[in-house]
Write a protein that holds these residues in place. Structure first.
Motif, PDB file in Angstrom:
ATOM      1  N   ASN A 106      39.134  41.781  39.279  1.00 29.01           N
ATOM      2  CA  ASN A 106      38.253  41.217  40.303  1.00 29.01           C
ATOM      3  C   ASN A 106      38.377  42.064  41.571  1.00 29.01           C
ATOM      4  N   ALA A 109      38.232  40.001  45.005  1.00 29.49           N
ATOM      5  CA  ALA A 109      39.506  39.383  45.402  1.00 29.49           C
ATOM      6  C   ALA A 109      40.479  40.441  45.912  1.00 29.49           C
ATOM      7  N   GLY A 150      43.615  42.334  41.716  1.00 34.11           N
ATOM      8  CA  GLY A 150      42.845  41.094  41.639  1.00 34.11           C
ATOM      9  C   GLY A 150      42.370  40.880  40.214  1.00 34.11           C
ATOM     10  N   ASP A 152      40.635  37.799  37.328  1.00 35.57           N
ATOM     11  CA  ASP A 152      40.102  36.492  36.952  1.00 35.57           C
ATOM     12  C   ASP A 152      40.681  36.169  35.578  1.00 35.57           C
ATOM     13  N   GLU A 163      39.471  28.294  34.957  1.00 38.30           N
ATOM     14  CA  GLU A 163      39.209  29.600  35.551  1.00 38.30           C
ATOM     15  C   GLU A 163      40.017  29.722  36.839  1.00 38.30           C
ATOM     16  N   THR A 165      41.289  32.752  39.896  1.00 34.88           N
ATOM     17  CA  THR A 165      41.282  34.102  40.434  1.00 34.88           C
ATOM     18  C   THR A 165      42.564  34.256  41.219  1.00 34.88           C
TER      19      THR A 165
END
Length: 173
Positions: A106, A109, A150, A152, A163, A165
């Motif tokens: 991610n 993020a 980062g 997910d 889910e 993150t």
């Protein structure tokens, strides 16, 4: 003999009175002898994140001595390649039990983490930070250091989907 019987009776009453709060607490709060085991069965996402966290820490240790800052893109590629066996294993480990785990990088993020955790301007201790494909790296004395990643994590079980993150810190982060 009568005094001895009364003494035993008084002792039994005292024990019962002392145990009453414990019994009430047990009944009110409920009890499970291994809460972590029950939650791990219900949602394995936490275990996946813990394994990834250890892998990110371990794999980020080898980057600073290997890659100069000018080769930071190669450092990120090598880091992601080193992390791939763990990521692949986590994605397939529980399929037989009906659990499917998806792990994706991610970049958003990671960029958000970079903007709040990497100082900029002339007073900073180290060089600039960059986010590359979900990996935050920093120039430290001309060497590339992995600060954070980062990801997910999506876990699908017969009970539903979870889910999350997260940003996992490397050795430099």
């Amino acid at each position: 003999m009568k005094e001895r019987g009364q003494l035993v009776l008084v002792a039994a009453v005292l024990v019962a009175v002392a145990l009453a709060p414990v019994v009430l607490a047990y009944l009110q709060l409920g009890y499970h002898d291994d809460v972590r085991a029950a939650s791990a069965v219900d949602d394995p996402t936490g275990d996946t994140v813990r394994v990834l966290d250890r892998a990110v820490t371990r794999e980020s240790e080898s980057v600073p001595g290997t890659y100069p800052w000018a080769e930071r893109s190669a450092a990120v590629t090598a880091f992601r390649e080193d992390l791939e066996p763990v990521r692949s294993r986590l994605q397939t480990a529980e399929i037989e039990r009906g659990t499917v785990t998806e792990i994706e990088y991610n970049a958003t993020a990671a960029s958000t983490w970079q903007s709040t955790n990497c100082p900029s301007g002339s007073g900073r201790e180290f060089g600039p930070c960059r986010t590359d494909r979900g990996v935050v790296v920093q120039d430290r004395v001309g060497r590339t250091h992995v600060l954070a990643v980062g990801v997910d994590v999506t876990t699908t079980t017969d009970q539903g989907e979870t889910e999350v993150t997260v940003v996992l810190k490397g050795v430099g982060g």
